[in-house]
Design a protein around this motif. Structure first.
Motif, PDB file in Angstrom:
ATOM      1  N   PHE A  52       0.823  -1.208   0.000  1.00  0.00           N
ATOM      2  CA  PHE A  52       0.000   0.000   0.000  1.00  0.00           C
ATOM      3  C   PHE A  52       0.856   1.257   0.000  1.00  0.00           C
ATOM      4  O   PHE A  52       1.960   1.286   0.544  1.00  0.00           O
ATOM      5  CB  PHE A  52      -0.940   0.016   1.208  1.00  0.00           C
ATOM      6  CG  PHE A  52      -2.105  -0.937   1.092  1.00  0.00           C
ATOM      7  CD1 PHE A  52      -2.472  -1.472  -0.126  1.00  0.00           C
ATOM      8  CD2 PHE A  52      -2.841  -1.295   2.214  1.00  0.00           C
ATOM      9  CE1 PHE A  52      -3.538  -2.352  -0.236  1.00  0.00           C
ATOM     10  CE2 PHE A  52      -3.912  -2.169   2.114  1.00  0.00           C
ATOM     11  CZ  PHE A  52      -4.266  -2.695   0.885  1.00  0.00           C
ATOM     12  N   SER A  53       0.306   2.316  -0.584  1.00  0.00           N
ATOM     13  CA  SER A  53       1.015   3.584  -0.709  1.00  0.00           C
ATOM     14  C   SER A  53       1.092   4.317   0.628  1.00  0.00           C
ATOM     15  O   SER A  53       0.181   4.225   1.464  1.00  0.00           O
ATOM     16  CB  SER A  53       0.305   4.469  -1.742  1.00  0.00           C
ATOM     17  OG  SER A  53       0.830   5.762  -1.755  1.00  0.00           O
ATOM     18  N   SER A  56      -1.834   6.709   1.596  1.00  0.00           N
ATOM     19  CA  SER A  56      -3.122   6.166   2.019  1.00  0.00           C
ATOM     20  C   SER A  56      -3.150   6.009   3.542  1.00  0.00           C
ATOM     21  O   SER A  56      -2.262   5.381   4.122  1.00  0.00           O
ATOM     22  CB  SER A  56      -3.359   4.809   1.342  1.00  0.00           C
ATOM     23  OG  SER A  56      -4.483   4.162   1.891  1.00  0.00           O
ATOM     24  N   ASN A 152      -9.329  -0.746   0.344  1.00  0.00           N
ATOM     25  CA  ASN A 152      -7.996  -0.162   0.195  1.00  0.00           C
ATOM     26  C   ASN A 152      -7.222  -0.831  -0.935  1.00  0.00           C
ATOM     27  O   ASN A 152      -6.484  -0.179  -1.676  1.00  0.00           O
ATOM     28  CB  ASN A 152      -7.211  -0.286   1.504  1.00  0.00           C
ATOM     29  CG  ASN A 152      -7.543   0.810   2.493  1.00  0.00           C
ATOM     30  OD1 ASN A 152      -8.115   1.839   2.131  1.00  0.00           O
ATOM     31  ND2 ASN A 152      -7.194   0.604   3.752  1.00  0.00           N
ATOM     32  N   HIS A 156      -5.957   1.015  -4.190  1.00  0.00           N
ATOM     33  CA  HIS A 156      -4.525   0.987  -4.447  1.00  0.00           C
ATOM     34  C   HIS A 156      -4.246   0.834  -5.938  1.00  0.00           C
ATOM     35  O   HIS A 156      -3.408   1.557  -6.501  1.00  0.00           O
ATOM     36  CB  HIS A 156      -3.875  -0.162  -3.672  1.00  0.00           C
ATOM     37  CG  HIS A 156      -2.438  -0.380  -4.007  1.00  0.00           C
ATOM     38  ND1 HIS A 156      -1.437   0.469  -3.583  1.00  0.00           N
ATOM     39  CD2 HIS A 156      -1.815  -1.346  -4.761  1.00  0.00           C
ATOM     40  CE1 HIS A 156      -0.259   0.043  -4.045  1.00  0.00           C
ATOM     41  NE2 HIS A 156      -0.477  -1.046  -4.760  1.00  0.00           N
ATOM     42  N   ASP A 160      -4.058   4.821  -6.428  1.00  0.00           N
ATOM     43  CA  ASP A 160      -2.744   5.060  -5.810  1.00  0.00           C
ATOM     44  C   ASP A 160      -1.593   4.610  -6.702  1.00  0.00           C
ATOM     45  O   ASP A 160      -0.663   5.383  -6.980  1.00  0.00           O
ATOM     46  CB  ASP A 160      -2.661   4.341  -4.460  1.00  0.00           C
ATOM     47  CG  ASP A 160      -3.681   4.850  -3.459  1.00  0.00           C
ATOM     48  OD1 ASP A 160      -4.378   5.831  -3.785  1.00  0.00           O
ATOM     49  OD2 ASP A 160      -3.794   4.278  -2.368  1.00  0.00           O
ATOM     50  N   LYS A 161      -1.619   3.372  -7.141  1.00  0.00           N
ATOM     51  CA  LYS A 161      -0.539   2.845  -7.973  1.00  0.00           C
ATOM     52  C   LYS A 161      -0.494   3.544  -9.324  1.00  0.00           C
ATOM     53  O   LYS A 161       0.587   3.836  -9.857  1.00  0.00           O
ATOM     54  CB  LYS A 161      -0.729   1.332  -8.163  1.00  0.00           C
ATOM     55  CG  LYS A 161       0.441   0.629  -8.811  1.00  0.00           C
ATOM     56  CD  LYS A 161       1.664   0.635  -7.911  1.00  0.00           C
ATOM     57  CE  LYS A 161       2.803  -0.157  -8.504  1.00  0.00           C
ATOM     58  NZ  LYS A 161       4.002  -0.139  -7.636  1.00  0.00           N
TER      59      LYS A 161
END
Length: 252
Positions: A52-53, A56, A152, A156, A160-161
């Motif tokens: 996970f980033s 986050s 999440n 992600h 996020d990714k």
């Protein structure tokens, strides 16, 4: 669970007043489902947390809403523009197919994926006693694993990714589906928002047309005319100090 015979129970849905005339559907699990989901969460969480980033903050160990608010406060002082991103009905529209595809990248155990699929496909019991059956999308809020950890994971890969790969220099803060993205110029914010709309469409999600906005954060005394100057994040409002604060707190 070890025999594979455990079956998910129906999730009771209740509505929680959000205080703005809207309501949020909340799923209430049986005690046995809570225990079973906690078993799988404990098994999977360290594995998923490793990917996970750092941007986050939602429902993650050693991370909190206060940390997210503090980070947004720091970025607001650094960047003059903000994308206040709202995903329309995120939890109701998460595609099971895409979620399981993301899960396949990190989970090889068939029993884990079997139980997660059963929880995703569990019927929803309404207050009047009627049942709704998922049509390949939606995750009930309130679950031990389905709502926090798997949402999440979906975010992600959907945001996020994707942001890390395509916009590595852009700073953002997310708390589940509450997302704030910081930009240097209005043009940068417009182009990025258009790209995000396309990305979310690919992931079978949609940007909320009225709640998503590009916000100008007052800096160096520049004009505020005809520009949105306020956004809310986790109960706190960011706006110029000369504006009357209507929320419990302010970033500025």
């Amino acid at each position: 669970m070890s025999s594979g015979s455990y079956l998910a129970s129906a999730v009771k849905r209740v509505s929680i007043d959000k205080g703005n005339g809207e309501s949020r559907p909340l799923g209430i699990l049986t005690v046995s489902d809570c225990i079973a989901q906690q078993v799988v969460k404990t098994y999977l969480e360290p594995r998923l947390e490793a990917v996970f980033s750092s941007s986050s903050y939602g429902y993650r160990p050693k991370k909190s809403s206060h940390q997210a608010i503090s980070q947004v406060r720091n970025y607001v002082r650094k960047y003059p523009w903000v994308i206040d991103l709202d995903i329309k009905g995120f939890f109701e529209n998460v595609a099971h197919e895409l979620l399981m595809k993301a899960l396949d990248k990190h989970v090889s155990e068939k029993w884990v994926k079997m139980y997660i699929k059963r929880w995703l496909e569990a019927p929803v019991q309404l207050v009047n006693g009627d049942y709704l059956f998922p049509d390949g999308k939606g995750i009930p809020q309130g679950g031990v694993i389905i709502s926090p950890l798997l949402s999440n994971l979906f975010l992600h890969y959907s945001i996020d990714k994707w942001m890390e790969i395509n916009y590595p220099s852009v700073d953002m803060v997310s708390y589940a589906d509450d997302i704030v993205i910081h930009c240097q110029t209005h043009q940068e914010a417009k182009c990025l928002l258009n790209s995000l709309k396309e990305r979310l469409t690919t992931c079978r999600l949609e940007v909320h047309p009225s709640k998503t906005k590009i916000v100008y954060c007052e800096k160096d005394g520049r004009s505020l005319e005809h520009k949105p100057v306020q956004f809310d994040f986790l109960g706190f409002s960011s706006q110029p100090l000369r504006f009357h604060l209507k929320k419990a707190g302010s970033f500025l």
